[in-house]
Design a protein around this motif. Structure first.
Motif, PDB file in Angstrom:
ATOM      1  N   LEU A  20     -36.244 -48.755   4.224  1.00 46.02           N
ATOM      2  CA  LEU A  20     -37.177 -48.979   4.931  1.00 46.02           C
ATOM      3  C   LEU A  20     -37.835 -50.599   4.605  1.00 46.02           C
ATOM      4  O   LEU A  20     -37.586 -50.979   3.320  1.00 46.02           O
ATOM      5  CB  LEU A  20     -38.452 -47.928   4.710  1.00 46.02           C
ATOM      6  CG  LEU A  20     -38.119 -46.632   5.320  1.00 46.02           C
ATOM      7  CD1 LEU A  20     -39.507 -45.550   4.927  1.00 46.02           C
ATOM      8  CD2 LEU A  20     -38.087 -46.799   6.866  1.00 46.02           C
ATOM      9  N   ASP A  21     -38.336 -51.460   5.632  1.00 47.44           N
ATOM     10  CA  ASP A  21     -39.142 -52.370   5.179  1.00 47.44           C
ATOM     11  C   ASP A  21     -40.602 -52.268   5.473  1.00 47.44           C
ATOM     12  O   ASP A  21     -41.256 -52.652   6.513  1.00 47.44           O
ATOM     13  CB  ASP A  21     -38.390 -53.709   5.835  1.00 47.44           C
ATOM     14  CG  ASP A  21     -39.232 -55.129   5.347  1.00 47.44           C
ATOM     15  OD1 ASP A  21     -39.933 -54.806   4.473  1.00 47.44           O
ATOM     16  OD2 ASP A  21     -38.954 -55.962   6.303  1.00 47.44           O
ATOM     17  N   ASP A  22     -41.205 -51.540   4.602  1.00 44.62           N
ATOM     18  CA  ASP A  22     -42.422 -51.086   4.966  1.00 44.62           C
ATOM     19  C   ASP A  22     -43.386 -51.035   3.678  1.00 44.62           C
ATOM     20  O   ASP A  22     -42.969 -50.060   2.868  1.00 44.62           O
ATOM     21  CB  ASP A  22     -42.489 -49.648   5.559  1.00 44.62           C
ATOM     22  CG  ASP A  22     -43.918 -49.114   6.110  1.00 44.62           C
ATOM     23  OD1 ASP A  22     -44.806 -49.624   5.531  1.00 44.62           O
ATOM     24  OD2 ASP A  22     -44.064 -48.306   7.049  1.00 44.62           O
ATOM     25  N   PRO A  23     -44.484 -51.777   3.367  1.00 42.80           N
ATOM     26  CA  PRO A  23     -44.966 -51.820   1.979  1.00 42.80           C
ATOM     27  C   PRO A  23     -45.806 -50.463   1.687  1.00 42.80           C
ATOM     28  O   PRO A  23     -46.398 -50.540   0.677  1.00 42.80           O
ATOM     29  CB  PRO A  23     -46.154 -53.051   2.231  1.00 42.80           C
ATOM     30  CG  PRO A  23     -46.263 -53.182   3.729  1.00 42.80           C
ATOM     31  CD  PRO A  23     -44.941 -52.783   4.538  1.00 42.80           C
ATOM     32  N   ARG A  24     -45.881 -49.735   2.628  1.00 41.71           N
ATOM     33  CA  ARG A  24     -46.773 -48.633   2.485  1.00 41.71           C
ATOM     34  C   ARG A  24     -45.941 -47.532   1.708  1.00 41.71           C
ATOM     35  O   ARG A  24     -46.510 -46.720   1.080  1.00 41.71           O
ATOM     36  CB  ARG A  24     -47.107 -47.782   3.900  1.00 41.71           C
ATOM     37  CG  ARG A  24     -47.892 -48.665   4.871  1.00 41.71           C
ATOM     38  CD  ARG A  24     -48.167 -47.547   6.094  1.00 41.71           C
ATOM     39  NE  ARG A  24     -47.146 -47.406   6.485  1.00 41.71           N
ATOM     40  CZ  ARG A  24     -46.971 -46.419   7.719  1.00 41.71           C
ATOM     41  NH1 ARG A  24     -48.132 -45.876   7.973  1.00 41.71           N
ATOM     42  NH2 ARG A  24     -45.709 -46.251   8.260  1.00 41.71           N
ATOM     43  N   TYR A  25     -44.507 -47.790   1.534  1.00 45.24           N
ATOM     44  CA  TYR A  25     -43.643 -46.723   0.826  1.00 45.24           C
ATOM     45  C   TYR A  25     -43.243 -47.330  -0.588  1.00 45.24           C
ATOM     46  O   TYR A  25     -42.964 -48.468  -0.587  1.00 45.24           O
ATOM     47  CB  TYR A  25     -42.391 -46.634   1.621  1.00 45.24           C
ATOM     48  CG  TYR A  25     -42.529 -45.604   2.930  1.00 45.24           C
ATOM     49  CD1 TYR A  25     -42.473 -44.253   2.764  1.00 45.24           C
ATOM     50  CD2 TYR A  25     -43.262 -46.135   4.066  1.00 45.24           C
ATOM     51  CE1 TYR A  25     -42.616 -43.406   3.796  1.00 45.24           C
ATOM     52  CE2 TYR A  25     -43.249 -45.243   5.368  1.00 45.24           C
ATOM     53  CZ  TYR A  25     -43.156 -44.130   5.188  1.00 45.24           C
ATOM     54  OH  TYR A  25     -43.373 -43.098   6.023  1.00 45.24           O
ATOM     55  N   THR A  26     -43.302 -46.683  -1.565  1.00 45.17           N
ATOM     56  CA  THR A  26     -42.611 -46.751  -2.981  1.00 45.17           C
ATOM     57  C   THR A  26     -41.151 -46.352  -2.911  1.00 45.17           C
ATOM     58  O   THR A  26     -40.480 -47.161  -3.438  1.00 45.17           O
ATOM     59  CB  THR A  26     -43.502 -46.343  -3.907  1.00 45.17           C
ATOM     60  OG1 THR A  26     -43.535 -44.926  -3.830  1.00 45.17           O
ATOM     61  CG2 THR A  26     -44.831 -47.031  -4.056  1.00 45.17           C
ATOM     62  N   GLU A  27     -41.109 -45.381  -2.031  1.00 47.20           N
ATOM     63  CA  GLU A  27     -39.696 -44.794  -1.935  1.00 47.20           C
ATOM     64  C   GLU A  27     -39.239 -45.269  -0.525  1.00 47.20           C
ATOM     65  O   GLU A  27     -39.755 -44.869   0.424  1.00 47.20           O
ATOM     66  CB  GLU A  27     -39.606 -43.232  -2.110  1.00 47.20           C
ATOM     67  CG  GLU A  27     -38.104 -42.567  -1.908  1.00 47.20           C
ATOM     68  CD  GLU A  27     -37.125 -43.216  -2.816  1.00 47.20           C
ATOM     69  OE1 GLU A  27     -36.358 -44.170  -2.049  1.00 47.20           O
ATOM     70  OE2 GLU A  27     -36.886 -42.845  -3.831  1.00 47.20           O
ATOM     71  N   ARG A  28     -38.217 -46.380  -0.611  1.00 48.85           N
ATOM     72  CA  ARG A  28     -37.864 -46.846   0.643  1.00 48.85           C
ATOM     73  C   ARG A  28     -36.353 -46.036   1.362  1.00 48.85           C
ATOM     74  O   ARG A  28     -35.927 -46.597   2.204  1.00 48.85           O
ATOM     75  CB  ARG A  28     -37.938 -48.281   0.746  1.00 48.85           C
ATOM     76  CG  ARG A  28     -39.278 -48.744   0.378  1.00 48.85           C
ATOM     77  CD  ARG A  28     -39.366 -50.291   0.525  1.00 48.85           C
ATOM     78  NE  ARG A  28     -40.951 -50.567   0.055  1.00 48.85           N
ATOM     79  CZ  ARG A  28     -41.271 -51.926   0.368  1.00 48.85           C
ATOM     80  NH1 ARG A  28     -40.629 -52.750   0.503  1.00 48.85           N
ATOM     81  NH2 ARG A  28     -42.464 -52.226  -0.128  1.00 48.85           N
ATOM     82  N   ARG A  29     -35.575 -45.256   0.462  1.00 52.64           N
ATOM     83  CA  ARG A  29     -34.445 -44.878   0.840  1.00 52.64           C
ATOM     84  C   ARG A  29     -34.827 -43.712   1.638  1.00 52.64           C
ATOM     85  O   ARG A  29     -35.140 -42.720   1.385  1.00 52.64           O
ATOM     86  CB  ARG A  29     -33.618 -44.474  -0.572  1.00 52.64           C
ATOM     87  CG  ARG A  29     -33.429 -45.477  -1.164  1.00 52.64           C
ATOM     88  CD  ARG A  29     -32.572 -45.120  -2.420  1.00 52.64           C
ATOM     89  NE  ARG A  29     -33.665 -44.395  -3.271  1.00 52.64           N
ATOM     90  CZ  ARG A  29     -33.497 -43.600  -4.453  1.00 52.64           C
ATOM     91  NH1 ARG A  29     -32.255 -43.632  -4.905  1.00 52.64           N
ATOM     92  NH2 ARG A  29     -34.126 -43.035  -4.846  1.00 52.64           N
ATOM     93  N   VAL A  30     -34.402 -43.883   3.144  1.00 51.08           N
ATOM     94  CA  VAL A  30     -34.614 -42.687   3.926  1.00 51.08           C
ATOM     95  C   VAL A  30     -33.974 -41.622   3.694  1.00 51.08           C
ATOM     96  O   VAL A  30     -34.405 -40.407   3.891  1.00 51.08           O
ATOM     97  CB  VAL A  30     -34.163 -43.409   5.576  1.00 51.08           C
ATOM     98  CG1 VAL A  30     -34.527 -42.117   6.403  1.00 51.08           C
ATOM     99  CG2 VAL A  30     -35.291 -44.324   5.820  1.00 51.08           C
ATOM    100  N   ASP A  31     -32.906 -41.555   3.195  1.00 53.84           N
ATOM    101  CA  ASP A  31     -31.721 -40.462   2.973  1.00 53.84           C
ATOM    102  C   ASP A  31     -32.672 -39.561   1.816  1.00 53.84           C
ATOM    103  O   ASP A  31     -32.669 -38.262   1.899  1.00 53.84           O
ATOM    104  CB  ASP A  31     -30.636 -40.634   2.261  1.00 53.84           C
ATOM    105  CG  ASP A  31     -29.425 -41.386   3.341  1.00 53.84           C
ATOM    106  OD1 ASP A  31     -30.075 -41.259   4.428  1.00 53.84           O
ATOM    107  OD2 ASP A  31     -28.498 -41.738   3.190  1.00 53.84           O
ATOM    108  N   VAL A  32     -33.369 -40.191   0.986  1.00 53.40           N
ATOM    109  CA  VAL A  32     -34.250 -39.310   0.034  1.00 53.40           C
ATOM    110  C   VAL A  32     -35.344 -38.737   0.613  1.00 53.40           C
ATOM    111  O   VAL A  32     -35.798 -37.577   0.417  1.00 53.40           O
ATOM    112  CB  VAL A  32     -34.652 -40.424  -1.120  1.00 53.40           C
ATOM    113  CG1 VAL A  32     -35.622 -39.771  -2.205  1.00 53.40           C
ATOM    114  CG2 VAL A  32     -33.255 -40.838  -1.919  1.00 53.40           C
ATOM    115  N   LEU A  33     -36.211 -39.679   1.299  1.00 51.14           N
ATOM    116  CA  LEU A  33     -37.324 -39.011   2.002  1.00 51.14           C
ATOM    117  C   LEU A  33     -36.788 -37.933   2.913  1.00 51.14           C
ATOM    118  O   LEU A  33     -37.516 -36.825   3.083  1.00 51.14           O
ATOM    119  CB  LEU A  33     -37.965 -40.241   2.833  1.00 51.14           C
ATOM    120  CG  LEU A  33     -38.480 -41.377   2.086  1.00 51.14           C
ATOM    121  CD1 LEU A  33     -38.971 -42.376   3.079  1.00 51.14           C
ATOM    122  CD2 LEU A  33     -39.811 -40.838   1.348  1.00 51.14           C
ATOM    123  N   ALA A  34     -35.785 -37.991   3.515  1.00 49.40           N
ATOM    124  CA  ALA A  34     -35.266 -37.046   4.610  1.00 49.40           C
ATOM    125  C   ALA A  34     -34.906 -35.558   3.939  1.00 49.40           C
ATOM    126  O   ALA A  34     -35.036 -34.550   4.352  1.00 49.40           O
ATOM    127  CB  ALA A  34     -34.046 -37.524   5.386  1.00 49.40           C
TER     128      ALA A  34
END
Length: 524
Positions: free
Chosen positions: A269-283
């Motif tokens: 992700l290129d989104d400053p709201r997130y500290t964890e930006r790896r989508v695989d981790v979030l998913a």
């Protein structure tokens, strides 16, 4: 078997079989209890915290769900009688902090074609005589003799800043859906908006104020497992939504907002709201929360945790639930000429074709979490959806769909209907090779309905590759129109047991019918 009780012999046989195959835990069990997790010490009796749910009712079985306020064992009573005379008691799983004190488990031996009442209670792990107040629910089984079928579908809950409003009992549309007394509810994805923080109030164009219920997990985007779980608990804070799910069994698929908007595997992700930006981790965290809080039967043939599956609902209906997100390719221009399984994946595509060919039900409903012919951009140049606006031969993800449609034609399967949500308005689309650049398929219908409680948008442009024509569209005049504006929708499917005709009705937030189409069953 008398009319006032469940087939006890079937229930006992199912329980005995499950005990043999699960090491003595009756009836399958959902998530196993964690060993070594310290117990939470609380006074009083254990209680359920967020109502009860049932899901994936099929073939005489259902998956029940509950959540306790401390480590406990869930126990259910099952009966045809709402007073629970002659009830069968079914032991459920132990619930612990490892699953956020949630548990789900399969109950089998349910009578076909019946209303089944269940009530769940939490039982103290150290003293089985101490249990909390039971919470009641109802589900309906199909199958057996031929009978009419009615079910609802929609998607998109608590998105674009529009949350549960206590002035409406939670979600405004829930009351209209409950009045339809459906056999089940198909949620077509975006069951939560993990990427959609809420504010306490939203100013409406007419000067009124929309008031959101806000919980700590809904004040930011979800990143941790606890925050993803909090998205699901949030929906169950809505009184009328919790009541609807207790009275109507659900069939649920997931899409993008269970993780983050328009996601695909491997994305960063290129989104400053997130500290964890790896989508695989979030998913991965989002998937675990989904399975903690949504009752899904363990019947998917997938080896890596996708939730595609087929639910046999008797001689009139099979429901094919797809996962078009977990194997989705990156959001490029979506104009690749080589088929790469970019929306279903090879394994799911083969499974779908095989199961459609094996189906003996009159109607095959294909639950897709993305519409086929609507163009859904992701920014200026990328494409989120299946279509991309090129009216020529199938490109990109369209190639997956073309393969399925041609397989249906080759097998002589005529009675298939596609249902979806995703685009936040309601529409009826007829697809025909007579209008299409790709012609190796038979005409079919796709119906779109949503949102349940989110911003309304649209309409989107149609891609002519498969020859779609919009027979009906209802969309708001202004983007992100909220639930107070009325542009929230659900769809209803009815199958007449005598004529085998299938009727789709698109309904608004109050349950009023906006459009209806009856399809006659064709012979293979």
């Amino acid at each position: 078997m008398t009319s006032g009780e469940i087939d006890r012999r079937t229930a006992v046989r199912s329980a005995a079989l499950a005990a043999l195959t699960t090491g003595g835990v009756l009836l399958g069990g959902g998530p196993a209890s964690a060993r070594g997790v310290p117990a939470l010490v609380r006074r009083g009796r254990p209680e359920l915290t967020h109502g009860v749910q049932a899901g994936d009712v099929h073939a005489g079985q259902a998956t029940l769900w509950g959540r306790a306020d401390r480590p406990a064992r869930l126990v259910a009573e099952i009966s045809r009688d709402p007073s629970f005379r002659r009830a069968v008691t079914v032991q459920g799983p132990r619930v612990t902090p490892e699953t956020d004190l949630t548990g789900q488990w399969a109950v089998r031996g349910l009578p076909p074609g019946s209303d089944v009442h269940y009530r769940v209670r939490a039982v103290d792990l150290h003293d089985p005589r101490r249990s909390g107040r039971p919470v009641a629910g109802r589900l309906r089984t199909l199958g057996g003799s031929r009978r009419d079928v009615r079910f609802l579908w929609s998607g998109d809950v608590a998105g674009q800043g529009w949350g549960a409003n206590p002035e409406y009992g939670g979600y405004r549309i829930a009351d209209a859906m409950a009045r339809r007394d459906a056999d089940f509810f198909l949620c077509s994805g975006d069951t939560v908006y993990a990427d959609g923080p809420l504010q306490p109030t939203v100013a409406l164009p007419d000067g009124r104020t929309w008031r959101n219920l806000v919980t700590p997990e809904k004040e930011k985007v979800a990143e941790t497992l606890a925050e993803f779980r909090g998205q699901y608990r949030y929906n169950l804070e809505a009184d009328n939504w919790r009541a609807f799910l207790a009275s109507t069994a659900q069939v649920t698929q997931w899409d993008d907002h269970e993780v983050t908007n328009n996601w695909y595997p491997g994305e960063v992700l290129d989104d400053p709201r997130y500290t964890e930006r790896r989508v695989d981790v979030l998913a991965s965290r989002a998937r675990r929360a989904f399975h903690d809080y949504v009752p899904v039967a363990e019947i998917s043939p997938d080896r890596v945790g996708r939730v595609y599956r087929v639910l046999h609902q008797g001689p009139l209906l099979d429901v094919f639930v797809l996962d078009m997100r977990t194997r989705k390719d990156p959001n490029t221009a979506n104009d690749e000429t080589r088929r790469d399984g970019g929306v279903l994946g090879e394994e799911q595509t083969r499974w779908l074709v095989r199961e459609l060919r094996a189906s003996r039900a009159t109607w095959k409903v294909i639950a897709a979490d993305l519409p086929i012919g609507l163009v859904v951009p992701d920014g200026a140049a990328a494409q989120e959806g299946i279509a991309q606006g090129d009216p020529g031969a199938p490109l990109g993800r369209e190639q997956d769909v073309a393969r399925v449609l041609t397989a249906l034609q080759d097998a002589g399967i005529r009675n298939h209907v596609w249902l979806t949500a995703d685009v936040h308005y309601t529409a009826a689309h007829h697809y025909s090779p007579d209008r299409a650049s790709y012609q190796r398929f038979d005409p079919f219908w796709e119906f779109v309905s949503g949102p349940l409680n989110a911003g309304a948008f649209g309409p989107n442009a149609l891609d002519d590759t498969f020859g779609p024509r919009a027979e009906f569209v209802s969309a708001p005049p202004v983007a992100n129109t909220g639930p107070a504006g009325g542009y929230q929708f659900f769809g209803e499917v009815e199958i007449d047991a005598r004529t085998r005709a299938l009727t789709v009705t698109l309904r608004d937030v109050e349950g009023r019918g906006l459009y209806s189409r009856t399809l006659e069953a064709q012979r293979r």
